[in-house]
Design a protein around this motif. Structure first.
Motif, PDB file in Angstrom:
ATOM      1  N   ASP A  97      -5.262   3.856  -2.415  1.00 14.17           N
ATOM      2  CA  ASP A  97      -6.464   4.165  -1.643  1.00 14.17           C
ATOM      3  C   ASP A  97      -6.986   2.853  -1.077  1.00 14.17           C
ATOM      4  OD1 ASP A  97      -8.914   4.818  -0.613  1.00 14.17           O
ATOM      5  OD2 ASP A  97      -9.740   5.666  -2.473  1.00 14.17           O
ATOM      6  N   THR A 127      -1.762   8.152   5.032  1.00 14.61           N
ATOM      7  CA  THR A 127      -2.718   7.569   5.972  1.00 14.61           C
ATOM      8  C   THR A 127      -2.021   6.436   6.704  1.00 14.61           C
ATOM      9  OG1 THR A 127      -3.644   5.732   4.670  1.00 14.61           O
ATOM     10  CG2 THR A 127      -4.462   7.971   4.175  1.00 14.61           C
ATOM     11  N   ASP A 169      -7.114  -3.516   9.633  1.00 17.14           N
ATOM     12  CA  ASP A 169      -7.866  -2.962  10.762  1.00 17.14           C
ATOM     13  C   ASP A 169      -7.675  -3.781  12.040  1.00 17.14           C
ATOM     14  OD1 ASP A 169      -8.871  -0.708   9.546  1.00 17.14           O
ATOM     15  OD2 ASP A 169     -10.724  -1.664   8.874  1.00 17.14           O
ATOM     16  N   CYS A 171      -5.027  -1.989  13.869  1.00 14.35           N
ATOM     17  CA  CYS A 171      -5.190  -0.536  13.781  1.00 14.35           C
ATOM     18  C   CYS A 171      -4.452   0.209  14.890  1.00 14.35           C
ATOM     19  CB  CYS A 171      -6.671  -0.154  13.746  1.00 14.35           C
ATOM     20  SG  CYS A 171      -7.585  -0.596  15.230  1.00 14.35           S
ATOM     21  N   TYR A 191      -2.716   3.511   6.690  1.00 14.11           N
ATOM     22  CA  TYR A 191      -2.764   2.304   5.860  1.00 14.11           C
ATOM     23  C   TYR A 191      -1.676   2.305   4.787  1.00 14.11           C
ATOM     24  CZ  TYR A 191      -7.416   1.708   7.922  1.00 14.11           C
ATOM     25  OH  TYR A 191      -8.465   1.551   8.796  1.00 14.11           O
ATOM     26  N   THR A 219      -9.421   1.999   0.606  1.00 16.25           N
ATOM     27  CA  THR A 219     -10.861   1.709   0.518  1.00 16.25           C
ATOM     28  C   THR A 219     -11.201   0.948  -0.758  1.00 16.25           C
ATOM     29  OG1 THR A 219     -11.374   3.832  -0.538  1.00 16.25           O
ATOM     30  CG2 THR A 219     -11.431   3.754   1.882  1.00 16.25           C
ATOM     31  N   GLN A 220     -10.285   0.975  -1.727  1.00 16.33           N
ATOM     32  CA  GLN A 220     -10.489   0.219  -2.962  1.00 16.33           C
ATOM     33  C   GLN A 220     -10.132  -1.260  -2.796  1.00 16.33           C
ATOM     34  OE1 GLN A 220     -11.862   1.757  -5.747  1.00 16.33           O
ATOM     35  NE2 GLN A 220     -12.082   3.403  -4.215  1.00 16.33           N
ATOM     36  N   TYR A 221      -9.607  -1.607  -1.636  1.00 14.83           N
ATOM     37  CA  TYR A 221      -9.187  -2.986  -1.344  1.00 14.83           C
ATOM     38  C   TYR A 221      -9.791  -3.399   0.000  1.00 14.83           C
ATOM     39  CZ  TYR A 221      -5.878  -1.654  -4.966  1.00 14.83           C
ATOM     40  OH  TYR A 221      -5.317  -1.197  -6.133  1.00 14.83           O
ATOM     41  N   PRO A 222     -11.103  -3.625   0.034  1.00 12.05           N
ATOM     42  CA  PRO A 222     -11.806  -3.846   1.316  1.00 12.05           C
ATOM     43  C   PRO A 222     -11.299  -5.038   2.122  1.00 12.05           C
ATOM     44  CG  PRO A 222     -13.211  -4.374  -0.572  1.00 12.05           C
ATOM     45  CD  PRO A 222     -12.020  -3.660  -1.106  1.00 12.05           C
ATOM     46  N   SER A 264       0.861  -1.196   0.000  1.00  8.46           N
ATOM     47  CA  SER A 264       0.000   0.000   0.000  1.00  8.46           C
ATOM     48  C   SER A 264       0.890   1.236   0.000  1.00  8.46           C
ATOM     49  CB  SER A 264      -0.935  -0.014   1.213  1.00  8.46           C
ATOM     50  OG  SER A 264      -0.203  -0.205   2.407  1.00  8.46           O
ATOM     51  N   LYS A 317      -8.082  -3.927   3.735  1.00  5.53           N
ATOM     52  CA  LYS A 317      -8.367  -2.941   4.783  1.00  5.53           C
ATOM     53  C   LYS A 317      -8.867  -3.641   6.049  1.00  5.53           C
ATOM     54  CE  LYS A 317     -10.900   1.306   5.890  1.00  5.53           C
ATOM     55  NZ  LYS A 317     -11.389   0.812   7.191  1.00  5.53           N
ATOM     56  N   LYS A 318      -9.743  -4.615   5.877  1.00  8.20           N
ATOM     57  CA  LYS A 318     -10.269  -5.346   7.028  1.00  8.20           C
ATOM     58  C   LYS A 318      -9.149  -6.081   7.751  1.00  8.20           C
ATOM     59  CE  LYS A 318     -13.932  -8.572   8.384  1.00  8.20           C
ATOM     60  NZ  LYS A 318     -15.049  -9.429   7.900  1.00  8.20           N
TER      61      LYS A 318
END
Length: 261
Positions: A95, A122, A107, A110, A124, A97-100, A79, A103-104
């Motif tokens: 970004d 960010t 998280d 986090c 991420y 958010t384009q790779y849910p 990322s 991201k999960k």
């Protein structure tokens, strides 16, 4: 020994002053989040095929061997924070958010990734890396500090963790051969030992190592060395543990010639 040290330093130029670039591997700030194994990679891709776009193979310092490497099936969640490609075009940051699915996964960590200093725009994103494109193409790679004489060559899109370094430039093949030679082992142990640990080869000692310039006079010897390196790479392509002692011994004798020994 003093005479020998003087001779090789008169003949050679410290690697740090050669027409090469030396870079450190990626510093994620939280390897447990950004470095994953094959099972996790498959899981993330199964949940979202788009995940595959930013999952790249990565090596640790300990995976690097003589002329080759023993990749352990580890991957970097790449990322990145944006970079300039080889054409000079700016590639925007990832970004997340384009790779849910990814991201999960991130998280879950986090608390750690939000607090780490080594982050991009960010939490991420990975930190800025001005030499991002150097991980593709031909490069010499080696571990940060080791008692093993382990310098390898790679031309794949393999990322490195910060426990290792890469060198790019025109003559990385012959540099790799010299640093893997029996002569280099003697020189490291006698003159350029680093870190205060007996037998340890560090980035500082590698940067000091005198490499003879490539000239019309020694070009035939350099060509022979590079051809032998190609042989070794071909032999080790399918199995990094395959013995290449015969070729390496020939390189040892040619390295002596480069230093007029």
């Amino acid at each position: 020994e003093r005479k020998l040290k003087k001779k090789i330093e008169e003949i050679g130029t410290p690697l740090k002053d050669w027409d090469v670039k030396i870079y450190r591997g990626i510093l994620t700030g939280c390897n447990e989040a950004f470095v994953i194994n094959e099972d996790k990679r498959k899981e993330l891709i199964q949940k979202d095929p788009k995940s595959n776009e930013i999952i790249k193979p990565i090596l640790r310092g300990r995976d690097i061997k003589r002329y080759s490497y023993d990749w352990q099936g580890l991957y970097l969640i790449d990322s990145h924070n944006g970079y300039k490609n080889n054409s000079g075009k700016q590639v925007p940051p990832i970004d997340i958010t384009q790779y849910p699915a990814i991201k999960k996964h991130l998280d879950q960590y986090c608390e750690k990734i939000f607090k780490r200093q080594d982050q991009g725009g960010t939490p991420y994103n990975l930190r800025d890396c001005s030499y991002y494109t150097q991980f593709t193409g031909e490069k010499m790679i080696f571990t940060k500090a080791s008692k093993e004489q382990a310098f390898a060559l790679d031309s794949n899109e393999l990322f490195l963790l910060n426990t290792s370094y890469l060198v790019t430039g025109k003559y990385v093949k012959v540099i790799c051969a010299i640093l893997n030679s029996i002569f280099a082992k003697y020189v490291f142990n006698s003159f350029y030992e680093g870190g205060g640990i007996k037998g340890e080869i560090t980035i500082t000692s590698i940067e000091k190592f005198p490499i003879p310039p490539i000239t019309d006079q020694n070009r035939p010897t350099v060509d022979k060395i590079e051809n032998l390196v190609d042989e070794i790479l071909t032999i080790k392509k399918d199995d990094p543990t395959t013995d290449t002692g015969k070729q390496e011994k020939q390189i040892d004798h040619l390295v002596y010639q480069l230093y007029d020994l």
